[in-house]
Scaffold this motif. Structure first.
Motif, mmCIF file in Angstrom:
data_model
loop_
_atom_site.group_PDB
_atom_site.id
_atom_site.type_symbol
_atom_site.label_atom_id
_atom_site.label_comp_id
_atom_site.label_asym_id
_atom_site.label_seq_id
_atom_site.Cartn_x
_atom_site.Cartn_y
_atom_site.Cartn_z
ATOM 1 N N SER A 6 -28.464 -37.491 21.088
ATOM 2 C CA SER A 6 -27.213 -36.752 21.261
ATOM 3 C C SER A 6 -26.074 -37.397 20.482
ATOM 4 O O SER A 6 -26.128 -38.580 20.137
ATOM 5 C CB SER A 6 -26.856 -36.708 22.744
ATOM 6 O OG SER A 6 -26.802 -38.030 23.225
ATOM 7 N N HIS A 8 -21.516 -37.243 19.772
ATOM 8 C CA HIS A 8 -20.187 -36.708 20.073
ATOM 9 C C HIS A 8 -19.247 -37.167 18.961
ATOM 10 O O HIS A 8 -19.391 -38.287 18.455
ATOM 11 C CB HIS A 8 -19.697 -37.225 21.423
ATOM 12 C CG HIS A 8 -18.375 -36.644 21.819
ATOM 13 N ND1 HIS A 8 -18.276 -35.439 22.475
ATOM 14 C CD2 HIS A 8 -17.100 -37.066 21.608
ATOM 15 C CE1 HIS A 8 -16.995 -35.150 22.664
ATOM 16 N NE2 HIS A 8 -16.263 -36.125 22.141
ATOM 17 N N TYR A 35 -25.258 -31.909 20.313
ATOM 18 C CA TYR A 35 -23.871 -32.200 20.693
ATOM 19 C C TYR A 35 -23.742 -32.329 22.211
ATOM 20 O O TYR A 35 -24.292 -31.520 22.943
ATOM 21 C CB TYR A 35 -22.967 -31.068 20.195
ATOM 22 C CG TYR A 35 -21.530 -31.203 20.641
ATOM 23 C CD1 TYR A 35 -20.678 -32.098 20.010
ATOM 24 C CD2 TYR A 35 -21.035 -30.451 21.708
ATOM 25 C CE1 TYR A 35 -19.376 -32.250 20.436
ATOM 26 C CE2 TYR A 35 -19.727 -30.590 22.133
ATOM 27 C CZ TYR A 35 -18.904 -31.491 21.490
ATOM 28 O OH TYR A 35 -17.609 -31.644 21.915
ATOM 29 N N VAL A 36 -23.022 -33.337 22.679
ATOM 30 C CA VAL A 36 -22.677 -33.405 24.103
ATOM 31 C C VAL A 36 -21.161 -33.483 24.225
ATOM 32 O O VAL A 36 -20.489 -34.106 23.399
ATOM 33 C CB VAL A 36 -23.321 -34.609 24.837
ATOM 34 C CG1 VAL A 36 -24.800 -34.375 25.088
ATOM 35 C CG2 VAL A 36 -23.099 -35.918 24.094
ATOM 36 N N PRO A 37 -20.596 -32.831 25.246
ATOM 37 C CA PRO A 37 -19.134 -32.738 25.312
ATOM 38 C C PRO A 37 -18.412 -34.028 25.684
ATOM 39 O O PRO A 37 -17.206 -34.125 25.510
ATOM 40 C CB PRO A 37 -18.885 -31.661 26.384
ATOM 41 C CG PRO A 37 -20.185 -31.378 27.026
ATOM 42 C CD PRO A 37 -21.273 -31.974 26.226
ATOM 43 N N SER A 38 -19.151 -35.034 26.169
ATOM 44 C CA SER A 38 -18.453 -36.263 26.535
ATOM 45 C C SER A 38 -18.968 -37.436 25.695
ATOM 46 O O SER A 38 -20.184 -37.641 25.564
ATOM 47 C CB SER A 38 -18.686 -36.538 28.032
ATOM 48 O OG SER A 38 -18.533 -37.914 28.282
ATOM 49 N N PHE A 146 -16.833 -25.677 14.986
ATOM 50 C CA PHE A 146 -16.296 -25.849 16.330
ATOM 51 C C PHE A 146 -15.546 -24.614 16.813
ATOM 52 O O PHE A 146 -15.344 -24.428 17.998
ATOM 53 C CB PHE A 146 -15.398 -27.095 16.403
ATOM 54 C CG PHE A 146 -16.174 -28.372 16.191
ATOM 55 C CD1 PHE A 146 -17.441 -28.529 16.749
ATOM 56 C CD2 PHE A 146 -15.664 -29.403 15.420
ATOM 57 C CE1 PHE A 146 -18.177 -29.696 16.557
ATOM 58 C CE2 PHE A 146 -16.396 -30.573 15.220
ATOM 59 C CZ PHE A 146 -17.650 -30.725 15.786
ATOM 60 N N SER A 390 -10.054 -17.021 21.619
ATOM 61 C CA SER A 390 -10.673 -17.726 22.752
ATOM 62 C C SER A 390 -10.045 -17.239 24.055
ATOM 63 O O SER A 390 -9.093 -16.459 24.024
ATOM 64 C CB SER A 390 -10.399 -19.231 22.619
ATOM 65 O OG SER A 390 -9.004 -19.445 22.575
#
Ligand code: SAH
Ligand code: SF4
Ligand code: F3S
Length: 466
Positions: A6, A8, A35-38, A146, A390
């Motif tokens: 992973s 970021h 991808y990881v959000p943190s 993104f 968005s």
């Protein structure tokens, strides 16, 4: 890279850094990473840094230092620093931060995959910061976007201007333009993926030049305008000294090029402009605004302003204040001067005390708030073509989109509209945002007029007469 699953990326700075992060993400995904959000959960963490002002540098450095000290406790196996701080400080960063594994320069990012493999296999810490004048081209890469709506496309690297306050030419090197064909190919791919807006990026896009094709930036806009599926074209940043008649004509006549331009002025005093090496006067800048507004009446113009440049007197500052009143920008990014070691201006005494810089900045902010409020109030009751980006940050029930003039509009609607252009009637206006309601089918007769007026008010503003 079987041991790495992973990643970021933390991004600071300008849209070119945003795009670089997307490119690095594309590279990591092509190597099988997810991808990881943190940042805390990621095997690979990249901090893509900015050093344009001291505050930006401190923020980025603080984040790297936090991640570096937390590294042993978390998942992180590779901690990398990219972007302008990496380019500027190189090896020094490895010495300063023992847990950082990789420092990667602004023209080396295409090598990210191999470099991470090398770090993992060899266990070595690596500095890959090439000479910034060595052009490194990635061609058209698989990019992990993104935004679902705005496709960023870097059209040129670097800057040749050496404005005396600015570190960018030192961190991004000399100007190199990507060939027209390569840019068009990337835009075509974006259109295939369903993007309807592209933003062409460069520190000074107006000096774009494809030598082989003898194509300048206006020619590039014309080529991108031909790409089917794309509805909106934007570009940043334009240097006023290179804003040509041909570019103004391109904005006026190419249907997809939006009616907005970011035209950083920096200061209103001719003496200060000279010392900044901006190569235009206050009068020339105002003439340029007149030409733009005459040819493209609906154009929204934004700017950047620096207060407290070395030796900026009260009288110099009044010139900036006066210019703000005369130019009436739709909005402005306003900064206190911050000396950047290595630049010409950093050799001069930073003569304006912090308190005085703050006072000047506050005066500018107050004035600009008033002007932005007044300009946006003129949109009340108009119907705007809004590209939905968005859900709104403040409320999940609302959507956020932008007018062709790049103003944010918040309104209620289904999330299925994201990525679409819709008509919104403006019901409330503020300095930084607009509120509106989706125009119902019953008003579709107005829709037919949207965008049909190719001359003059080509902007999709349709007065409803209410
Ligand atoms: N290429 C763009 C801007 C790049 S930097 C251009 O030519 O305008 C973005 C903005 O940061 C600049 O327009 C300037 O207003 C601001 N800036 C750059 N260096 C600065 C410094 N040393 N102190 C304060 N503001 C700065
Ligand atoms: Fe910096 Fe000037 Fe280049 Fe903009 S044009 S990036 S302000 S040197
Ligand atoms: Fe910052 Fe570098 Fe962009 S210094 S503004 S990230 S070019």
């Amino acid at each position: 890279m079987p041991s790495l699953r992973s990643y970021h990326i933390v991004t600071y700075g300008c849209q070119m850094n945003d795009n670089d992060s997307e490119i690095m993400a594309g590279i990591l995904e092509s190597k099988g990473l997810e991808y990881v959000p943190s940042a805390e959960d990621a095997d690979v963490v990249v901090v893509n840094t900015c050093v344009v002002r001291e505050g930006a540098e401190e923020r980025a450095l603080g984040r790297v230092a936090n991640l570096a000290s937390a590294k042993k406790r978390g998942n992180c196996k590779v901690l990398a620093i990219s972007g302008c701080m990496a380019q500027k400080d190189g090896e020094h960063l490895l010495k300063l931060l023992p847990n950082v594994d990789l420092v990667i320069g602004t023209r080396d990012l295409f090598k990210l995959g191999e470099l991470i493999e090398h770090v993992v296999v060899s266990g070595e810490r690596v500095v890959a910061v090439e000479d910034i004048d060595k052009p490194v081209f990635g061609g058209v890469q698989p990019v992990r976007r993104f935004s679902q709506v705005r496709g960023l496309v870097t059209v040129m690297y670097g800057c040749n201007n050496f404005c005396t306050f600015c570190i960018v030419p030192h961190t991004r090197g000399r100007e190199v333009s990507r060939p027209v064909a390569e840019v068009v190919e990337e835009v075509r791919r974006l259109a295939d993926e369903g993007y309807s807006e592209v933003v062409l990026l460069g520190q000074n896009v107006n000096s774009y030049y494809d030598k082989e094709k003898r194509a300048n930036f206006a020619d590039l806009l014309a080529a991108v305008n031909e790409v089917a599926g794309i509805k909106r074209i934007r570009f940043v940043t334009s240097h006023p000294k290179d804003c040509t008649r041909q570019l103004i004509e391109a904005i006026a006549t190419l249907d997809k090029v939006c009616e907005s331009i970011h035209l950083p002025v920096q200061a209103g005093s001719n003496r200060v402009l000279r010392r900044m090496k901006r190569f235009y006067t206050k009068e020339e800048y105002l003439n340029l605004l007149s030409s733009l507004r005459e040819r493209v009446p609906a154009i929204a113009i934004t700017t950047d302003i620096i207060v407290g440049f070395p030796d900026e007197t009260e009288q110099d500052f009044e010139e900036t204040y006066d210019l703000m009143e005369r130019a009436r920008w739709d909005s402005a990014f306003m900064f206190m001067y911050s000396p950047r070691p290595g630049t010409k201006a950093a050799e001069w005494i930073d003569s304006v005390p912090l308190e005085e810089k703050k006072r000047r900045l506050q005066r500018c902010i107050t004035l600009q708030e008033r002007i932005s409020t007044e300009i946006n109030a003129q949109l009340l009751g108009t119907v705007q073509s809004v590209l939905v980006e968005s859900v709104s940050k403040k409320s999940e029930a609302q959507l956020m989109g932008r007018t062709r003039s790049d103003k944010a509009v918040v309104f209620t609607g289904p999330t299925s509209l994201i990525g679409q252009e819709v008509n919104v009637r403006i019901t409330e206006t503020f300095a930084h945002t607009l509120r509106g309601v989706l125009v119902s089918r019953g008003e579709s007769s107005f829709d037919a007029r949207v965008g049909s007026d190719k001359n003059g008010r080509r902007e999709t503003i349709v007065k409803l007469g209410i």
